[in-house]
Write a protein that holds these residues in place. Structure first.
Motif, mmCIF file in Angstrom:
data_model
loop_
_atom_site.group_PDB
_atom_site.id
_atom_site.type_symbol
_atom_site.label_atom_id
_atom_site.label_comp_id
_atom_site.label_asym_id
_atom_site.label_seq_id
_atom_site.Cartn_x
_atom_site.Cartn_y
_atom_site.Cartn_z
ATOM 1 N N ALA A 38 -97.409 43.169 -1.463
ATOM 2 C CA ALA A 38 -97.858 42.121 -0.802
ATOM 3 C C ALA A 38 -98.943 42.658 0.028
ATOM 4 C CB ALA A 38 -96.794 41.721 0.084
ATOM 5 N N VAL A 39 -99.510 43.944 0.337
ATOM 6 C CA VAL A 39 -100.339 44.186 0.898
ATOM 7 C C VAL A 39 -101.496 45.361 -0.002
ATOM 8 C CG1 VAL A 39 -101.352 45.537 3.024
ATOM 9 C CG2 VAL A 39 -99.309 43.960 3.187
ATOM 10 N N ALA A 40 -102.413 45.237 0.090
ATOM 11 C CA ALA A 40 -103.405 46.140 -0.685
ATOM 12 C C ALA A 40 -103.213 47.473 -0.251
ATOM 13 C CB ALA A 40 -105.027 45.546 -0.823
ATOM 14 N N GLY A 41 -103.243 48.687 -1.085
ATOM 15 C CA GLY A 41 -103.267 49.840 -0.980
ATOM 16 C C GLY A 41 -101.655 50.390 -0.946
ATOM 17 N N VAL A 42 -100.590 49.503 -0.535
ATOM 18 C CA VAL A 42 -99.125 50.032 -0.504
ATOM 19 C C VAL A 42 -98.910 50.566 -2.087
ATOM 20 C CG1 VAL A 42 -96.926 49.274 0.114
ATOM 21 C CG2 VAL A 42 -98.918 48.482 1.342
ATOM 22 N N PRO A 43 -97.819 51.671 -1.945
ATOM 23 C CA PRO A 43 -97.703 52.065 -3.272
ATOM 24 C C PRO A 43 -96.730 50.715 -3.920
ATOM 25 C CG PRO A 43 -97.116 53.710 -1.609
ATOM 26 C CD PRO A 43 -97.591 52.634 -1.126
ATOM 27 N N GLU A 44 -96.932 50.645 -5.237
ATOM 28 C CA GLU A 44 -96.236 49.604 -6.004
ATOM 29 C C GLU A 44 -95.250 50.359 -7.176
ATOM 30 O OE1 GLU A 44 -99.814 46.384 -6.190
ATOM 31 O OE2 GLU A 44 -100.008 47.852 -7.614
ATOM 32 N N PRO A 45 -93.996 49.923 -6.809
ATOM 33 C CA PRO A 45 -92.951 50.316 -7.848
ATOM 34 C C PRO A 45 -93.239 49.901 -9.373
ATOM 35 C CG PRO A 45 -91.857 49.028 -6.026
ATOM 36 C CD PRO A 45 -93.287 48.727 -5.995
ATOM 37 N N VAL A 46 -93.090 50.924 -10.330
ATOM 38 C CA VAL A 46 -93.158 50.902 -11.669
ATOM 39 C C VAL A 46 -92.118 50.205 -12.202
ATOM 40 C CG1 VAL A 46 -93.494 51.929 -13.946
ATOM 41 C CG2 VAL A 46 -95.015 52.688 -12.153
ATOM 42 N N VAL A 47 -91.987 49.237 -12.922
ATOM 43 C CA VAL A 47 -90.892 48.675 -13.576
ATOM 44 C C VAL A 47 -90.828 48.543 -14.980
ATOM 45 C CG1 VAL A 47 -90.767 46.857 -11.655
ATOM 46 C CG2 VAL A 47 -91.996 46.176 -13.750
ATOM 47 N N ALA A 48 -91.984 49.028 -15.487
ATOM 48 C CA ALA A 48 -91.886 49.031 -17.321
ATOM 49 C C ALA A 48 -93.234 49.673 -17.737
ATOM 50 C CB ALA A 48 -91.557 47.744 -17.876
ATOM 51 N N THR A 49 -93.062 50.608 -18.889
ATOM 52 C CA THR A 49 -94.135 51.034 -19.316
ATOM 53 C C THR A 49 -94.265 50.278 -20.884
ATOM 54 O OG1 THR A 49 -93.946 52.996 -18.249
ATOM 55 C CG2 THR A 49 -95.319 53.058 -20.295
ATOM 56 N N PRO A 50 -95.275 49.336 -20.953
ATOM 57 C CA PRO A 50 -95.141 48.768 -22.362
ATOM 58 C C PRO A 50 -95.497 49.621 -23.135
ATOM 59 C CG PRO A 50 -96.318 47.606 -20.477
ATOM 60 C CD PRO A 50 -96.002 48.639 -19.921
ATOM 61 N N GLU A 51 -95.412 49.625 -24.662
ATOM 62 C CA GLU A 51 -95.748 50.248 -25.782
ATOM 63 C C GLU A 51 -97.387 50.092 -25.974
ATOM 64 O OE1 GLU A 51 -94.641 51.204 -30.751
ATOM 65 O OE2 GLU A 51 -93.346 49.443 -29.227
ATOM 66 N N ARG A 52 -98.126 51.009 -25.732
ATOM 67 C CA ARG A 52 -99.486 51.018 -25.880
ATOM 68 C C ARG A 52 -100.019 50.568 -27.063
ATOM 69 N NH1 ARG A 52 -102.891 56.380 -24.141
ATOM 70 N NH2 ARG A 52 -102.146 56.909 -26.176
ATOM 71 N N ALA A 53 -99.184 50.958 -28.434
ATOM 72 C CA ALA A 53 -99.786 50.718 -29.563
ATOM 73 C C ALA A 53 -99.684 49.282 -29.864
ATOM 74 C CB ALA A 53 -98.831 51.432 -30.777
ATOM 75 N N ARG A 54 -98.985 48.472 -29.002
ATOM 76 C CA ARG A 54 -98.960 46.965 -29.434
ATOM 77 C C ARG A 54 -99.808 46.138 -28.316
ATOM 78 N NH1 ARG A 54 -94.528 45.173 -32.005
ATOM 79 N NH2 ARG A 54 -94.262 43.183 -30.819
ATOM 80 N N LEU A 55 -100.680 46.742 -27.558
ATOM 81 C CA LEU A 55 -101.460 46.279 -26.569
ATOM 82 C C LEU A 55 -102.786 46.194 -27.221
ATOM 83 C CD1 LEU A 55 -99.911 47.683 -23.322
ATOM 84 C CD2 LEU A 55 -99.265 45.590 -24.473
ATOM 85 N N ARG A 56 -103.754 45.266 -26.627
ATOM 86 C CA ARG A 56 -105.179 45.020 -26.966
ATOM 87 C C ARG A 56 -105.775 44.388 -25.610
ATOM 88 N NH1 ARG A 56 -103.187 47.703 -30.480
ATOM 89 N NH2 ARG A 56 -103.350 47.612 -32.536
ATOM 90 N N ALA A 57 -106.979 45.190 -25.417
ATOM 91 C CA ALA A 57 -107.766 44.515 -24.526
ATOM 92 C C ALA A 57 -108.787 43.561 -25.175
ATOM 93 C CB ALA A 57 -108.690 45.649 -23.911
ATOM 94 N N VAL A 58 -108.918 42.225 -24.674
ATOM 95 C CA VAL A 58 -109.103 41.105 -25.290
ATOM 96 C C VAL A 58 -110.603 40.926 -24.727
ATOM 97 C CG1 VAL A 58 -109.190 38.722 -25.598
ATOM 98 C CG2 VAL A 58 -107.131 40.054 -25.716
ATOM 99 N N GLN A 59 -111.599 40.558 -25.612
ATOM 100 C CA GLN A 59 -113.091 40.422 -25.336
ATOM 101 C C GLN A 59 -113.402 39.014 -25.749
ATOM 102 O OE1 GLN A 59 -114.777 43.503 -27.909
ATOM 103 N NE2 GLN A 59 -114.806 44.805 -26.137
ATOM 104 N N THR A 60 -114.829 38.696 -25.433
ATOM 105 C CA THR A 60 -115.244 37.361 -26.106
ATOM 106 C C THR A 60 -116.313 37.741 -27.131
ATOM 107 O OG1 THR A 60 -116.736 36.908 -24.233
ATOM 108 C CG2 THR A 60 -114.508 36.032 -24.284
ATOM 109 N N PRO A 61 -116.956 36.907 -27.725
ATOM 110 C CA PRO A 61 -116.467 35.511 -27.767
ATOM 111 C C PRO A 61 -115.091 35.360 -28.785
ATOM 112 C CG PRO A 61 -118.078 35.962 -29.704
ATOM 113 C CD PRO A 61 -118.041 37.131 -28.979
ATOM 114 N N GLN A 62 -114.390 34.298 -28.126
ATOM 115 C CA GLN A 62 -113.193 33.817 -28.762
ATOM 116 C C GLN A 62 -113.643 32.482 -29.613
ATOM 117 O OE1 GLN A 62 -110.164 33.289 -25.684
ATOM 118 N NE2 GLN A 62 -110.248 35.204 -25.295
ATOM 119 N N GLY A 63 -112.909 32.633 -30.691
ATOM 120 C CA GLY A 63 -113.412 31.450 -31.637
ATOM 121 C C GLY A 63 -112.078 30.315 -31.867
#
Length: 258
Positions: free
Chosen positions: A168-193
């Motif tokens: 709720a407040v910036a800078g406070v430690p945030e609990p990790v709830v999951a680690t997604p499988e990196r191989a299934r993730l992508r960083a999306v760019q543009t142009p999107q068609g």
């Protein structure tokens, strides 16, 4: 690319909407983000040139701040596009400038409403991605023409990603709830068609804020696919990004005369 090498506008049915009405607060005070200079030229001009360089693009619609339409139109008129000259020589790429809205989503919708008939492939591109290579633009367009309702350029992630419970407040430690499988993730760019009909439907039927237009098409249950993005199509949002963009542009000018 010479004007003779580009198809006539009637043969090129891709249009691009560039929302450029944002203020870009993360870059600090000053001009709107799209009007910040890169190598002495506004980022918006770099972005428009990148789109106009594609042989498939015959129309670019720039969505400007409502109070800055005349300024943006004058800016575009004073810079050359591929195959053109300053003061109006624009090869076969037509330019339109329309007023934007309060949000990016509203600005894209206003840009779509300005499109004339005859453009069945529509790209949406961030003005803050000024250095996207033309090959990426062409790849997106070709994938839409091959039948995909929505296409996004994307890159595999180099970093491990953690899902957290936001603090709720910036800078406070945030609990990790999951680690997604990196191989299934992508960083999306543009142009999107997009298939024009699918994108128009998304903007009519999808409510609520989204981070990109492809997310709206996803909510309709339509197919969204990725194609390879490019590391130089990064988004300029922070002062450090400007430093990197200047370095990339300097290398291009040194090596390619860009």
């Amino acid at each position: 690319m010479s004007q003779e090498e580009r198809p006539a506008p009637s043969a090129a049915h891709a249009a691009v909407v560039i929302p450029a009405a944002g203020r870009g607060v993360r870059l600090g005070p000053g001009a709107p983000k799209a009007l910040r200079t890169l190598g002495g030229t506004p980022m918006l001009i770099h972005a428009v040139r990148a789109m106009a360089a594609s042989r498939h693009v015959s129309l670019v619609v720039v969505v400007a701040p409502p109070e800055g339409v005349a300024e943006v139109r004058s800016l575009l008129d004073s810079h050359a596009l591929p195959g053109g000259t300053p003061g109006g020589g624009r090869a076969s790429t037509e330019l339109l400038v329309v007023a934007g809205g309060e949000t990016r989503q509203e600005s894209v919708r206003l840009g779509l409403e300005a499109l004339p008939d005859g453009h069945e492939v529509v790209l949406v591109h961030d003005a803050a991605r000024p250095l996207v290579p033309v090959d990426t633009v062409d790849t997106v367009i070709e994938a839409v023409r091959d039948g995909a309702p929505a296409v996004v350029p994307a890159l595999p992630l180099a970093d491990t990603v953690k899902e957290v419970e936001p603090a709720a407040v910036a800078g406070v430690p945030e609990p990790v709830v999951a680690t997604p499988e990196r191989a299934r993730l992508r960083a999306v760019q543009t142009p999107q068609g997009f298939d024009r009909t699918a994108l128009l439907r998304a903007h009519k039927e999808v409510d609520g804020e989204v981070t990109d237009d492809a997310s709206m098409v996803e909510r309709l249950g339509l197919r969204v696919v990725t194609v390879p993005g490019h590391e130089e199509a990064f988004k300029v949002t922070r002062p450090l990004d400007l430093v990197l963009a200047e370095a990339v542009l300097a290398r291009r000018r040194r090596n390619d005369g860009f």
